[in-house]
Every structure is written in C-alpha cells, then in structure tokens.
Design a protein around this motif. Structure first.
Motif, PDB file in Angstrom:
ATOM      1  N   LYS A 168       0.090  19.736   4.317  1.00  0.00           N
ATOM      2  CA  LYS A 168      -1.004  18.764   4.466  1.00  0.00           C
ATOM      3  C   LYS A 168      -0.509  17.360   4.121  1.00  0.00           C
ATOM      4  O   LYS A 168      -0.822  16.382   4.811  1.00  0.00           O
ATOM      5  CB  LYS A 168      -2.178  19.154   3.563  1.00  0.00           C
ATOM      6  CG  LYS A 168      -3.372  18.216   3.679  1.00  0.00           C
ATOM      7  CD  LYS A 168      -4.477  18.599   2.712  1.00  0.00           C
ATOM      8  CE  LYS A 168      -5.619  17.597   2.741  1.00  0.00           C
ATOM      9  NZ  LYS A 168      -6.619  17.843   1.691  1.00  0.00           N
ATOM     10  N   VAL A 169       0.277  17.246   3.046  1.00  0.00           N
ATOM     11  CA  VAL A 169       0.859  15.957   2.667  1.00  0.00           C
ATOM     12  C   VAL A 169       1.734  15.428   3.810  1.00  0.00           C
ATOM     13  O   VAL A 169       1.655  14.259   4.190  1.00  0.00           O
ATOM     14  CB  VAL A 169       1.687  16.079   1.366  1.00  0.00           C
ATOM     15  CG1 VAL A 169       2.487  14.798   1.109  1.00  0.00           C
ATOM     16  CG2 VAL A 169       0.781  16.375   0.178  1.00  0.00           C
ATOM     17  N   GLY A 170       2.549  16.314   4.385  1.00  0.00           N
ATOM     18  CA  GLY A 170       3.428  15.903   5.479  1.00  0.00           C
ATOM     19  C   GLY A 170       2.662  15.404   6.687  1.00  0.00           C
ATOM     20  O   GLY A 170       3.037  14.401   7.312  1.00  0.00           O
ATOM     21  N   GLU A 171       1.575  16.085   7.009  1.00  0.00           N
ATOM     22  CA  GLU A 171       0.757  15.694   8.161  1.00  0.00           C
ATOM     23  C   GLU A 171       0.150  14.307   7.954  1.00  0.00           C
ATOM     24  O   GLU A 171       0.180  13.450   8.838  1.00  0.00           O
ATOM     25  CB  GLU A 171      -0.359  16.735   8.335  1.00  0.00           C
ATOM     26  CG  GLU A 171      -1.112  16.645   9.636  1.00  0.00           C
ATOM     27  CD  GLU A 171      -2.191  17.729   9.742  1.00  0.00           C
ATOM     28  OE1 GLU A 171      -3.298  17.394  10.193  1.00  0.00           O
ATOM     29  OE2 GLU A 171      -1.921  18.880   9.342  1.00  0.00           O
ATOM     30  N   ASN A 172      -0.392  14.088   6.755  1.00  0.00           N
ATOM     31  CA  ASN A 172      -1.002  12.788   6.450  1.00  0.00           C
ATOM     32  C   ASN A 172       0.054  11.680   6.381  1.00  0.00           C
ATOM     33  O   ASN A 172      -0.185  10.555   6.828  1.00  0.00           O
ATOM     34  CB  ASN A 172      -1.776  12.857   5.134  1.00  0.00           C
ATOM     35  CG  ASN A 172      -2.980  13.783   5.222  1.00  0.00           C
ATOM     36  OD1 ASN A 172      -3.475  14.056   6.314  1.00  0.00           O
ATOM     37  ND2 ASN A 172      -3.441  14.284   4.088  1.00  0.00           N
ATOM     38  N   PHE A 227       1.777   5.759  -2.967  1.00  0.00           N
ATOM     39  CA  PHE A 227       2.062   6.862  -2.045  1.00  0.00           C
ATOM     40  C   PHE A 227       2.177   8.189  -2.812  1.00  0.00           C
ATOM     41  O   PHE A 227       1.682   9.229  -2.373  1.00  0.00           O
ATOM     42  CB  PHE A 227       3.371   6.602  -1.286  1.00  0.00           C
ATOM     43  CG  PHE A 227       3.334   5.434  -0.341  1.00  0.00           C
ATOM     44  CD1 PHE A 227       2.136   4.964   0.197  1.00  0.00           C
ATOM     45  CD2 PHE A 227       4.506   4.785   0.039  1.00  0.00           C
ATOM     46  CE1 PHE A 227       2.105   3.891   1.079  1.00  0.00           C
ATOM     47  CE2 PHE A 227       4.493   3.714   0.923  1.00  0.00           C
ATOM     48  CZ  PHE A 227       3.293   3.270   1.437  1.00  0.00           C
ATOM     49  N   TYR A 228       2.863   8.144  -3.939  1.00  0.00           N
ATOM     50  CA  TYR A 228       3.105   9.349  -4.743  1.00  0.00           C
ATOM     51  C   TYR A 228       1.786   9.942  -5.248  1.00  0.00           C
ATOM     52  O   TYR A 228       1.538  11.142  -5.147  1.00  0.00           O
ATOM     53  CB  TYR A 228       4.017   8.971  -5.906  1.00  0.00           C
ATOM     54  CG  TYR A 228       4.407  10.093  -6.835  1.00  0.00           C
ATOM     55  CD1 TYR A 228       5.229  11.137  -6.405  1.00  0.00           C
ATOM     56  CD2 TYR A 228       4.000  10.091  -8.168  1.00  0.00           C
ATOM     57  CE1 TYR A 228       5.616  12.144  -7.272  1.00  0.00           C
ATOM     58  CE2 TYR A 228       4.388  11.090  -9.038  1.00  0.00           C
ATOM     59  CZ  TYR A 228       5.198  12.116  -8.586  1.00  0.00           C
ATOM     60  OH  TYR A 228       5.583  13.120  -9.458  1.00  0.00           O
ATOM     61  N   LYS A 229       0.921   9.085  -5.751  1.00  0.00           N
ATOM     62  CA  LYS A 229      -0.399   9.522  -6.239  1.00  0.00           C
ATOM     63  C   LYS A 229      -1.210  10.140  -5.099  1.00  0.00           C
ATOM     64  O   LYS A 229      -1.850  11.189  -5.261  1.00  0.00           O
ATOM     65  CB  LYS A 229      -1.122   8.321  -6.836  1.00  0.00           C
ATOM     66  CG  LYS A 229      -2.627   8.465  -7.032  1.00  0.00           C
ATOM     67  CD  LYS A 229      -2.983   9.288  -8.235  1.00  0.00           C
ATOM     68  CE  LYS A 229      -4.491   9.205  -8.508  1.00  0.00           C
ATOM     69  NZ  LYS A 229      -4.943  10.323  -9.345  1.00  0.00           N
ATOM     70  N   ALA A 230      -1.194   9.505  -3.916  1.00  0.00           N
ATOM     71  CA  ALA A 230      -1.936  10.035  -2.768  1.00  0.00           C
ATOM     72  C   ALA A 230      -1.418  11.420  -2.395  1.00  0.00           C
ATOM     73  O   ALA A 230      -2.202  12.344  -2.135  1.00  0.00           O
ATOM     74  CB  ALA A 230      -1.812   9.084  -1.575  1.00  0.00           C
ATOM     75  N   ALA A 231      -0.097  11.583  -2.379  1.00  0.00           N
ATOM     76  CA  ALA A 231       0.495  12.879  -2.031  1.00  0.00           C
ATOM     77  C   ALA A 231       0.122  13.945  -3.059  1.00  0.00           C
ATOM     78  O   ALA A 231      -0.211  15.082  -2.699  1.00  0.00           O
ATOM     79  CB  ALA A 231       2.014  12.750  -1.931  1.00  0.00           C
ATOM     80  N   LYS A 266      -4.147   2.899   4.597  1.00  0.00           N
ATOM     81  CA  LYS A 266      -5.355   3.728   4.592  1.00  0.00           C
ATOM     82  C   LYS A 266      -5.111   5.090   5.245  1.00  0.00           C
ATOM     83  O   LYS A 266      -5.662   6.106   4.822  1.00  0.00           O
ATOM     84  CB  LYS A 266      -6.497   3.004   5.310  1.00  0.00           C
ATOM     85  CG  LYS A 266      -7.827   3.756   5.196  1.00  0.00           C
ATOM     86  CD  LYS A 266      -8.976   3.034   5.862  1.00  0.00           C
ATOM     87  CE  LYS A 266     -10.270   3.829   5.650  1.00  0.00           C
ATOM     88  NZ  LYS A 266     -11.393   3.254   6.385  1.00  0.00           N
ATOM     89  N   ALA A 267      -4.258   5.112   6.266  1.00  0.00           N
ATOM     90  CA  ALA A 267      -3.991   6.369   6.973  1.00  0.00           C
ATOM     91  C   ALA A 267      -3.453   7.437   6.026  1.00  0.00           C
ATOM     92  O   ALA A 267      -3.691   8.628   6.212  1.00  0.00           O
ATOM     93  CB  ALA A 267      -3.001   6.129   8.107  1.00  0.00           C
ATOM     94  N   PHE A 268      -2.740   7.024   4.994  1.00  0.00           N
ATOM     95  CA  PHE A 268      -2.167   8.005   4.058  1.00  0.00           C
ATOM     96  C   PHE A 268      -2.904   8.072   2.727  1.00  0.00           C
ATOM     97  O   PHE A 268      -3.098   9.144   2.168  1.00  0.00           O
ATOM     98  CB  PHE A 268      -0.686   7.681   3.813  1.00  0.00           C
ATOM     99  CG  PHE A 268       0.020   8.694   2.943  1.00  0.00           C
ATOM    100  CD1 PHE A 268      -0.101  10.056   3.202  1.00  0.00           C
ATOM    101  CD2 PHE A 268       0.805   8.291   1.879  1.00  0.00           C
ATOM    102  CE1 PHE A 268       0.547  10.997   2.409  1.00  0.00           C
ATOM    103  CE2 PHE A 268       1.466   9.221   1.084  1.00  0.00           C
ATOM    104  CZ  PHE A 268       1.342  10.572   1.340  1.00  0.00           C
ATOM    105  N   THR A 269      -3.338   6.913   2.219  1.00  0.00           N
ATOM    106  CA  THR A 269      -3.905   6.891   0.861  1.00  0.00           C
ATOM    107  C   THR A 269      -5.428   6.842   0.847  1.00  0.00           C
ATOM    108  O   THR A 269      -6.036   7.054  -0.207  1.00  0.00           O
ATOM    109  CB  THR A 269      -3.384   5.672   0.073  1.00  0.00           C
ATOM    110  OG1 THR A 269      -3.919   4.471   0.672  1.00  0.00           O
ATOM    111  CG2 THR A 269      -1.858   5.605   0.093  1.00  0.00           C
ATOM    112  N   GLY A 270      -6.052   6.523   2.004  1.00  0.00           N
ATOM    113  CA  GLY A 270      -7.513   6.439   2.042  1.00  0.00           C
ATOM    114  C   GLY A 270      -8.054   5.085   1.629  1.00  0.00           C
ATOM    115  O   GLY A 270      -9.258   4.864   1.644  1.00  0.00           O
ATOM    116  N   THR A 271      -7.178   4.153   1.244  1.00  0.00           N
ATOM    117  CA  THR A 271      -7.628   2.813   0.859  1.00  0.00           C
ATOM    118  C   THR A 271      -6.803   1.763   1.588  1.00  0.00           C
ATOM    119  O   THR A 271      -5.631   1.993   1.906  1.00  0.00           O
ATOM    120  CB  THR A 271      -7.508   2.596  -0.662  1.00  0.00           C
ATOM    121  OG1 THR A 271      -7.896   1.238  -0.981  1.00  0.00           O
ATOM    122  CG2 THR A 271      -6.078   2.794  -1.158  1.00  0.00           C
TER     123      THR A 271
END
Length: 613
Positions: free
Chosen positions: A556-560, A532-536, A578-583
């Motif tokens: 943008k981070v908050g929205e995702n 999660f941290y890396k995605a943010a 996937k909704a947050f990290t894309g994977t």
C-alpha cells in the motif's frame, strides 16, 4: 549524494550565456514562432524534442567521462556540456518572450516557466557580459578546487582539511588554525570577483523578468518569492526549539571537554569545535557527547554483511529488494550490466556516489565505488531512490522529467534510508531478533541522527538567506562578511574562533557559494524526508515510536508513493506532496515527532543550564 537526471541537465548546470547566445539574444525576430499562444505552444514542442534528444547524448558522454577520466573524455564532456549551456540560455530567453501572452495552456505556461527558471546565473545580452560571467564563475570554482589551508604551518588541501576538522585528536589551537587559514586563503581572494558576478547575473535575471537572481531562484517553487521565503522561515521556527535544545547540550559538553577559556558555558559555540569546517553537521564529535551506554548499538551493518559473506553486488540487491517489497518492478537488466559498483583497478573514476538516467526511459544506473560497510549500505538505498523516482516519471514529457521541486529528489532516498531500522535488518536476515537493541539504546541512536539532520537545519537555511540579501542589494559588498557572521550567529548560534576582518569573505570558503549551487534544496529535503517517512509509517499502520518504524514489504505504501513519483514535475509540488501524504503543506511536525524522545531527554539534561546565545 547526487543524481544525474537527464531532464533539465543542461538547464540546471548552465551558468551563463556563451558567445552563441550573446550574439543572437535579445532580437525579437530570433524565433521562428509567432508571438501568440499558438506560437508559444509550437516553440515548447520544438524545444522539448530538441532537449530530449540532446540530453541522451549528453548523458552518454558524461557517463563515459566519469567512468574513463582521460584528457579526451574531458574534452568531449566540455564540448557537449557547452552545447547544453547554449541551448538552455537560448530557450530561457525565448521562454521569457512569451511570459506576458494571454491564453497560454497550463502545460505551455508551466514549461515556459521551467525553461525561464532553468539558469542558475543568467547573463544579460550586453556584449561581453556572458563571456565575463563565465570566466568569473570558472575562476571562482577553480579557486575553491585548488584551495588550501594549513595545519601546523604546513599546507593541507580541501578534502584533507575537512577530514582533519573531524579528527578528535587535535587541539583547539589546531582547529582554529585550520579554520582561519582555510577561510582566509580560500574565501578572501574571491570577494571582488563575487561582487562583480552578482552585478552581471542580476542584469541577466532582469532580462528574464525577475527583480534579481534570488527572486528568480525562489520563483521555482510554485509560489511567489515572498511566499517561499515565508514558508522556509516558518519551517525553521517550527524546528528551532529542538535545535536550541541540541545546541545547549552540545555547548555544555564542549565546555566540559575544553573549559571556559575555549568554550564558555553561555553564548554561541566556537565554529571550529563542531567537527566540520562550516559547523553544518556535528556527527564527527558524537563521541564527545554520546550518552554513556546507549550510544553503542551492539552491531555494525558492515560486520553483519561480512559475516554472511556478502559483497558489493549483494548490497545493491538488498536495496533493490526493499523497493520490490513495496511493489516496484525489478530493476532492468541494463542496470546490472551498465552500472559501476566497484572501483576499477586499471583506471581513475569519479567515485562520488550518484544515480543516473541515461535515456529518459529505463536506462537507469548507479555509479559507486562500493565498500562493504554501513555507510555504503545506507547510500545504496538512498541512490536507488533517485533511480526509482526517475523511472516512475519516465512517461512524462521532457520538461517534467524531474522531482516535484528540487528538495523532493534528495528526500526520497533519505526517507527510504530512515527505514533501515533494526527490524528491517531482521526482516532481510542480516540481524538475529535477539540482537535487536532495546529501547535503552534509543537516546544514542536519535542523538547521533540529530547531530547531522537537526544540526544542519539553520545552516541549510542561512546559505541562501545570505545570497538572497546579496542579490537584492540589502547586503552590500562592504558588509558581505559581517552579514554572513551575523546570520551564522543568529540562526546557528555559532561564532568564528578568531575575529574576522572587514575584507574577509568567509562565504567563499563553502563550496556551494563559489560553485553557485542553490542550497535551499538541502534544507527542504531535511524536512520532507521525515514527512514522507511519517506518511509511509501511518499507511503501514505502525503504532510504535516513529523512529523504529520500517514499512518494508508494504504494498500500500508503494502504491501511494508511486502515485507521487510518477507525477514528476508535471504539477505544483503541493499536489505531489498531497498525493502521498494527504496534505499540501510542508510541515516539520513529523521530524519533531521522530525526535520527540530525544527532545524530552535533552530537556532533562539541560535543566538549569543556560539556553540560547
């Protein structure tokens, strides 16, 4: 840390069927709903409404009990929680009846599975089995709570002995005495009861359609039990080289401190020398392994708060402000009116930090006895992560009012807490820019983090690996202890300070075993928080070393993040991920990236030193 999510509260704490379920369960005519897809749908609607209404009352009663501990509130809490156990057992057995029906809708099928998986230890419908299982579970939990070890031959209770294991002033002989006495006096007497409990619960799991209790636990992850076991093993193999590097370095430092006779330069590390009764987190011995110079940050968050005259409430406002900076709406007025922030002077309360969702809507609260220090500053950011998660999914139906899987809820607060970097402290006005530690301090910072977060990984995995073997029968009662010691050696590279007899029961000396708390959630949370941290940080456009990233203020981070949080448990967890990290795949690579500078440094320190155990 814990969170009290009203959704599934009764289901998640239920151990076994009480007499009510025992008398009625197993009769196919119990249900007023037909054994059809339509009947299953009607059953789910009714169960959901019943559990929603019950959960609000149960949360209110338990909140009062935690905040006003008296014999009366204890009795009230026991009564309302027993009702929840009855309901959860009834609904689990009923849900199992519909499992084989064709034509179920996605939501009905998912909610039936959530109900069926809700019990931790299911009792079979055999007369007397539920009562016996509850009695054993209560006895085991009580035995642990009353447990004592010894120090210098004198009795010492559980919380005190834990603290003393982390006290660096003791001798190896004293550590060994505490370790051995705790494991012998607390664990060993539980063995017979534990084996009997396993046999009863396995019968209950079979009635619900599972091969054994371990398979039932692994079925709660939107994949087959075998796939889940394979995934957790893969995540461990990804992180094992980092753990081995840390193990090698720490073993060498312990050898320097204690000598070959106590801690040899090769082989496993002696379990009692790592500052923790179970060798699960090693942070208490950080002073023994800290690199010269780089271990001191030059500031303390608690001191910074005190210097600016900030109190407990101010600390909570800082936490709220972090989430507001991401675009989340402010906490409701009721949060500030109804939460417990400091220990009352006039009564006893449960001080252990927790986050609560009372009404499944917006009555969210925290309960803490906040002290103005760095630990509690971090804990506040963590606990609020639970609250914002609870509020984000509050429009979901009752059975979806939960995290995407049991690792998600802990990981949200953990990954927000990773963003408490020096730059964040500058951004909120606590730290002067000139006092931000230079890169020369990074090794110490990362090593201190790794002593808890990396050191924990193999232990987080092996607790349930042992239980899976116990539940599926591959680990027999005669081999309970040998299997535990072998797993700790295989995964952690840890060995007991003294020889263990065959009739020992060392697993019982860890609360979550007699307390029957599934443990894999903690392993998953350790991995997920870095993902999660890396995605943010990627979404925030961060370019520097990952461990220095703060995404404070990034809408943008908050929205995702909200897109993932508001899903609750409505979709399989890979979709939420996937909704947050894309994977859709859980990965340890972000954790490895975070600790990459440390691994490089450890590899340099370890040159020429023996690796492995």
């Amino acid at each position: 840390m814990k969170y009290a999510s009203t959704a599934l509260a009764a289901l998640s704490v239920a151990l076994a069927a009480p007499a009510y379920a025992e008398d009625t369960a197993g009769n196919d005519d119990v249900s007023e709903y037909p054994h059809t897809a339509e009947g299953a749908g009607e059953f789910v609607v009714a169960a959901e409404k019943d559990m929603f209404d019950y959960s609000v009352e149960a949360s209110q009663v338990n909140w009062v009990n935690y905040n006003f501990i008296t014999p009366d509130t204890d009795a009230m809490a026991a009564r309302i929680n027993a009702v929840g156990t009855e309901k959860s057992v009834k609904y689990a057995l009923e849900a199992a009846r519909y499992a084989d029906i064709a034509g179920l809708s996605y939501d009905v099928n998912r909610k039936l599975n959530i109900m069926r998986n809700g019990l931790v230890l299911p009792a079979p419908t055999t007369a007397g089995a539920a009562t016996e299982l509850n009695e054993i579970a209560t006895r085991l939990s009580s035995q642990y709570g009353k447990g004592q070890g010894t120090l210098d031959g004198k009795p010492i209770n559980g919380s005190d002995i834990e603290a003393e294991m982390g006290n660096l002033d003791h001798t190896p002989a004293e550590y060994a005495e505490m370790w051995q006495s705790w494991h012998d006096q607390v664990g060993k007497p539980m063995k017979g009861d534990y084996a009997r409990m396993v046999a009863i619960a396995n019968d209950g799991a079979k009635e619900l359609g599972f091969s054994d209790v371990g398979a039932m636990w692994r079925s709660g992850y939107d994949m087959s039990p075998a796939e889940f076991a394979a995934m957790t093993e893969r995540l461990w193999q990804e992180t094992k080289p980092l753990y081995e590097a840390l193990h090698t370095y720490v073993r060498w430092k312990l050898n320097e401190k204690y000598g070959d006779a106590v801690q040899p330069k090769t082989g496993p590390i002696r379990a009692d020398l790592l500052g923790n009764m179970w060798a699960q987190e090693w942070g208490n011995i950080y002073p023994l392994v800290a690199p010269k110079g780089s271990g001191d940050l030059g500031y303390d968050i608690g001191d910074l708060l005190k210097a600016k005259g900030k109190g407990p409430l101010d600390m909570v406002h800082y936490g709220e402000n972090f989430y507001s900076s991401l675009g989340f709406k402010k906490l409701p007025d009721t949060f500030w009116q109804r939460s417990l922030f400091t220990k009352p002077a006039d009564r006893e309360v449960v001080c252990h930090a927790s986050a609560w969702d009372i009404d499944n809507k917006d009555d969210i609260r925290i309960k803490m006895c906040i002290k103005v220090n760095a630990d509690d500053f971090v804990t506040i950011h963590h606990e609020l992560g639970h609250n914002y998660y609870q509020r984000a999914y509050n429009k979901q139906p009752y059975f979806y009012l939960n995290g995407a899987n049991d690792g998600f809820h802990e990981a949200i607060g953990d990954f927000i807490a990773l963003s408490i970097t020096p730059q964040y402290l500058v951004d909120i006005g606590l730290l002067d820019k000139k006092d931000v530690p230079g890169a020369d301090k990074d090794t110490g910072l990362l090593l201190r983090q790794a002593m808890d977060k990396v050191a924990f990984l193999p232990f987080g995995l092996l607790v349930d690996k042992w239980r899976w073997g116990v539940f599926d029968g591959s680990i027999k009662p005669a081999d309970y202890n040998k299997a535990w010691v072998d797993l700790k050696r295989e995964y952690q590279g840890i060995t007991p300070p003294v020889a263990r007899p065959d009739d020992a029961f060392d697993p019982g000396a860890k609360y979550h075993i007699p307390g029957n708390t599934p443990y894999m959630r903690y392993f998953l949370a350790r991995i997920l928080q870095f993902q999660f941290y890396k995605a943010a940080c990627d979404q925030a456009g961060w370019k520097g070393p990952l461990h220095r990233c703060s995404f404070y203020g990034n809408k943008k981070v908050g929205e995702n993040l909200n897109a993932m949080l508001e899903m609750g448990a409505s979709k399989p967890w890979p979709e939420a991920l996937k909704a947050f990290t894309g994977t859709r795949e859980m990965s340890a690579k972000p954790m490895l990236e975070y600790f990459a500078p440390l691994q490089k440094w450890l590899d340099e320190q370890n040159k020429g030193k023996p690796k492995g155990w």
